[in-house]
Motif scaffolding. Sequence first.
Motif, PDB file in Angstrom:
ATOM      1  N   TYR A  39       0.837  -1.203   0.000  1.00  0.00           N
ATOM      2  CA  TYR A  39       0.000   0.000   0.000  1.00  0.00           C
ATOM      3  C   TYR A  39       0.873   1.255   0.000  1.00  0.00           C
ATOM      4  O   TYR A  39       1.870   1.337   0.709  1.00  0.00           O
ATOM      5  CB  TYR A  39      -0.908   0.003   1.248  1.00  0.00           C
ATOM      6  CG  TYR A  39      -1.835   1.206   1.330  1.00  0.00           C
ATOM      7  CD1 TYR A  39      -3.079   1.182   0.717  1.00  0.00           C
ATOM      8  CD2 TYR A  39      -1.449   2.363   2.003  1.00  0.00           C
ATOM      9  CE1 TYR A  39      -3.930   2.279   0.773  1.00  0.00           C
ATOM     10  CE2 TYR A  39      -2.280   3.460   2.067  1.00  0.00           C
ATOM     11  CZ  TYR A  39      -3.520   3.419   1.450  1.00  0.00           C
ATOM     12  OH  TYR A  39      -4.349   4.513   1.511  1.00  0.00           O
ATOM     13  N   THR A  49       0.602   5.633   0.156  1.00  0.00           N
ATOM     14  CA  THR A  49      -0.311   6.742   0.465  1.00  0.00           C
ATOM     15  C   THR A  49      -0.005   7.920  -0.443  1.00  0.00           C
ATOM     16  O   THR A  49       1.093   8.037  -0.992  1.00  0.00           O
ATOM     17  CB  THR A  49      -0.158   7.193   1.922  1.00  0.00           C
ATOM     18  OG1 THR A  49       1.203   7.576   2.151  1.00  0.00           O
ATOM     19  CG2 THR A  49      -0.552   6.107   2.883  1.00  0.00           C
ATOM     20  N   GLU A  92      -5.120  12.539  -4.417  1.00  0.00           N
ATOM     21  CA  GLU A  92      -6.200  11.545  -4.388  1.00  0.00           C
ATOM     22  C   GLU A  92      -7.392  12.025  -5.215  1.00  0.00           C
ATOM     23  O   GLU A  92      -7.915  11.298  -6.071  1.00  0.00           O
ATOM     24  CB  GLU A  92      -6.612  11.379  -2.921  1.00  0.00           C
ATOM     25  CG  GLU A  92      -7.197  10.043  -2.545  1.00  0.00           C
ATOM     26  CD  GLU A  92      -7.527  10.016  -1.051  1.00  0.00           C
ATOM     27  OE1 GLU A  92      -8.639   9.597  -0.729  1.00  0.00           O
ATOM     28  OE2 GLU A  92      -6.683  10.425  -0.235  1.00  0.00           O
ATOM     29  N   ASP A 148     -10.552   8.164  -2.227  1.00  0.00           N
ATOM     30  CA  ASP A 148     -10.433   6.702  -2.142  1.00  0.00           C
ATOM     31  C   ASP A 148     -11.433   6.199  -1.104  1.00  0.00           C
ATOM     32  O   ASP A 148     -11.689   6.877  -0.096  1.00  0.00           O
ATOM     33  CB  ASP A 148      -9.016   6.304  -1.715  1.00  0.00           C
ATOM     34  CG  ASP A 148      -7.988   6.607  -2.798  1.00  0.00           C
ATOM     35  OD1 ASP A 148      -8.398   6.828  -3.961  1.00  0.00           O
ATOM     36  OD2 ASP A 148      -6.785   6.642  -2.472  1.00  0.00           O
ATOM     37  N   ILE A 193      -9.039   4.678   3.695  1.00  0.00           N
ATOM     38  CA  ILE A 193      -7.632   5.013   3.919  1.00  0.00           C
ATOM     39  C   ILE A 193      -7.238   4.545   5.327  1.00  0.00           C
ATOM     40  O   ILE A 193      -8.057   4.566   6.248  1.00  0.00           O
ATOM     41  CB  ILE A 193      -7.335   6.524   3.767  1.00  0.00           C
ATOM     42  CG1 ILE A 193      -8.145   7.356   4.775  1.00  0.00           C
ATOM     43  CG2 ILE A 193      -7.560   6.996   2.342  1.00  0.00           C
ATOM     44  CD1 ILE A 193      -7.660   8.789   4.936  1.00  0.00           C
ATOM     45  N   ASP A 223      -1.347   9.526   8.974  1.00  0.00           N
ATOM     46  CA  ASP A 223      -0.931   8.563   7.956  1.00  0.00           C
ATOM     47  C   ASP A 223       0.131   7.651   8.586  1.00  0.00           C
ATOM     48  O   ASP A 223       1.148   8.132   9.092  1.00  0.00           O
ATOM     49  CB  ASP A 223      -0.343   9.336   6.772  1.00  0.00           C
ATOM     50  CG  ASP A 223       0.109   8.433   5.637  1.00  0.00           C
ATOM     51  OD1 ASP A 223       0.200   7.203   5.848  1.00  0.00           O
ATOM     52  OD2 ASP A 223       0.375   8.962   4.546  1.00  0.00           O
ATOM     53  N   TRP A 273      -9.156   1.962   9.765  1.00  0.00           N
ATOM     54  CA  TRP A 273      -9.499   2.425   8.415  1.00  0.00           C
ATOM     55  C   TRP A 273     -10.631   3.450   8.463  1.00  0.00           C
ATOM     56  O   TRP A 273     -11.587   3.300   9.221  1.00  0.00           O
ATOM     57  CB  TRP A 273      -9.895   1.237   7.535  1.00  0.00           C
ATOM     58  CG  TRP A 273      -8.739   0.308   7.281  1.00  0.00           C
ATOM     59  CD1 TRP A 273      -8.305  -0.700   8.090  1.00  0.00           C
ATOM     60  CD2 TRP A 273      -7.853   0.356   6.170  1.00  0.00           C
ATOM     61  NE1 TRP A 273      -7.201  -1.299   7.556  1.00  0.00           N
ATOM     62  CE2 TRP A 273      -6.891  -0.680   6.358  1.00  0.00           C
ATOM     63  CE3 TRP A 273      -7.752   1.145   5.024  1.00  0.00           C
ATOM     64  CZ2 TRP A 273      -5.874  -0.925   5.451  1.00  0.00           C
ATOM     65  CZ3 TRP A 273      -6.735   0.893   4.113  1.00  0.00           C
ATOM     66  CH2 TRP A 273      -5.808  -0.124   4.336  1.00  0.00           C
ATOM     67  N   ARG A 282     -14.535   7.145   3.156  1.00  0.00           N
ATOM     68  CA  ARG A 282     -14.577   8.489   2.568  1.00  0.00           C
ATOM     69  C   ARG A 282     -15.766   9.325   3.050  1.00  0.00           C
ATOM     70  O   ARG A 282     -15.683  10.549   3.093  1.00  0.00           O
ATOM     71  CB  ARG A 282     -14.567   8.405   1.043  1.00  0.00           C
ATOM     72  CG  ARG A 282     -15.732   7.705   0.404  1.00  0.00           C
ATOM     73  CD  ARG A 282     -15.569   7.692  -1.113  1.00  0.00           C
ATOM     74  NE  ARG A 282     -16.501   6.752  -1.727  1.00  0.00           N
ATOM     75  CZ  ARG A 282     -16.219   6.027  -2.794  1.00  0.00           C
ATOM     76  NH1 ARG A 282     -15.027   6.108  -3.362  1.00  0.00           N
ATOM     77  NH2 ARG A 282     -17.108   5.211  -3.316  1.00  0.00           N
ATOM     78  N   ARG A 290      -6.354  15.104   6.298  1.00  0.00           N
ATOM     79  CA  ARG A 290      -6.623  14.106   5.256  1.00  0.00           C
ATOM     80  C   ARG A 290      -8.107  14.062   4.866  1.00  0.00           C
ATOM     81  O   ARG A 290      -8.611  13.058   4.376  1.00  0.00           O
ATOM     82  CB  ARG A 290      -6.124  12.717   5.672  1.00  0.00           C
ATOM     83  CG  ARG A 290      -4.637  12.700   6.046  1.00  0.00           C
ATOM     84  CD  ARG A 290      -4.207  11.372   6.616  1.00  0.00           C
ATOM     85  NE  ARG A 290      -4.102  10.360   5.582  1.00  0.00           N
ATOM     86  CZ  ARG A 290      -4.113   9.052   5.826  1.00  0.00           C
ATOM     87  NH1 ARG A 290      -4.252   8.618   7.070  1.00  0.00           N
ATOM     88  NH2 ARG A 290      -4.006   8.184   4.847  1.00  0.00           N
TER      89      ARG A 290
END
Length: 479
Positions: free
Chosen positions: A18, A20, A26, A88, A91, A102, A126, A129, A179
């Motif tokens: 993965y 970021t 994004e 996404d 995240i 992050d 997690w 969105r 974020r």
Amino acid sequence: MTEKPTIKTLGSLRASGYTTKNIKDELRDNLKTKIRNKESVFEGIFGYENTVIPQLEHAILSRHNINLLGLRGQAKTRLARMMTSLLDEWIPFVAGSEINDDPFNPISRFAKELIETEGENTPIEWLHRDERFFEKLATPDVTVADLIGDVDPIKAANLKLSYADDRVIHFGMIPRANRCIFVINELPDLQARIQVSLFNILQEGDVQIRGFKVRMPLDIQFVFTANPEDYTNRGSIVTPLKDRIGSQILTHYPENINIAREITKYESSLDSRQKNGVYVPSLAKDLLEQIGFEARDSEYVDSKSGVSARMSITAFENLLSTAERRALLTGDEATSVRLSDFVGVIPAITGKVELVYEGEQEGAEAVAQLLIDNAIRTLFTSYFPKVEKLEKKSVDGPFSQITDWFLEDDGFLEITDESSDENYAKSLNRIDPLDKIIEKYQPDTQPEDILFLKEFILWGLAVNKKLNKERFRTGVFFS
């Protein structure tokens, strides 16, 4: 919604490959994909296809913070909320972090120390969105502490830390929106000194709290909304802040009735029984939207305030409810909207228009009725010949037969608000010349629209001073 990823630790996340990216990349990458696939990003937004939406997409591709500038009811906040569809779906963030750190690029002291201690076993959670949207209405009482943060004495006491330790900071809304998309509505209403506190966040990423200079490169997509500055007396956007906002996009009202109808149809909250039990003629829908266009041009309405699209939406809901209530009283299973039902939309108009001094003198209800009359006058010439103010007595005009009918002994018509569909039809069908006018000028009219069109002719002649129309407590009277 796809299932939440099952990865629970930093080591597993790293092993999965993965990577970021910051929120602006994004948004940009997902927008590029949607454009290539010819997918619509802003579903349910009408009239902006060639104006606002391309500009908004340019701003996203440019990784800009955005200011949406326009009058009320122009879908500014709706556009901002719909940007979450470009994020996404899931995240990862460091479990327990207040600011969605992050895992590969932590910025808070908490996350850095946790990763240093736990290493590859650092717990991961997690974020979907839908949870990455923060919104704040700017009001004069908003403080720097609300937006950015402050020292928390209770936290200092519980952790037995001095005020010199940065762990006693309680983060405000902006750091907690790390974020995420962060929207500040009505930006000019934010006090100038509070706007100043946003400078560094927008440009350098610094957050300064009570003497602490906490270097936190926050990863936020800012969207601001504002009315044009000349509308509000409460303040304006300070120039250095405006300079730090990448793109300013002007929104606007619908450019024609067809677009306005699409918006009203999409936004109206109607009971299924209303949809099925109340028929709305096409002309009635046009007339409803034309009221909004008349209001925006009216000398009685403050043009700087604007007339929200919400006026047409609530007026449409009121119109159907007026017809529905009448059907319930008369026992009709189903009914059709009448022009006389438009008296029911007046409360939706009076609450949505801001009057100038002359409008206040006239009174809100009188202005609302005037807007309805003006809408009828404007649309009348699209269906029938223009009504001439002066006509020679020896020459018959296109509506002479109708006016002659009213000059006879029984020449009056009364339509009550609670008359049944049967009585309503009988009243209008008494006036034979109406059928001839429709047959001559609107021969393709749908049968279910005929009665509305007949009443529309009478109202059109009344607003053009060819008939008298009086409103009484329970209905309308033509003579």
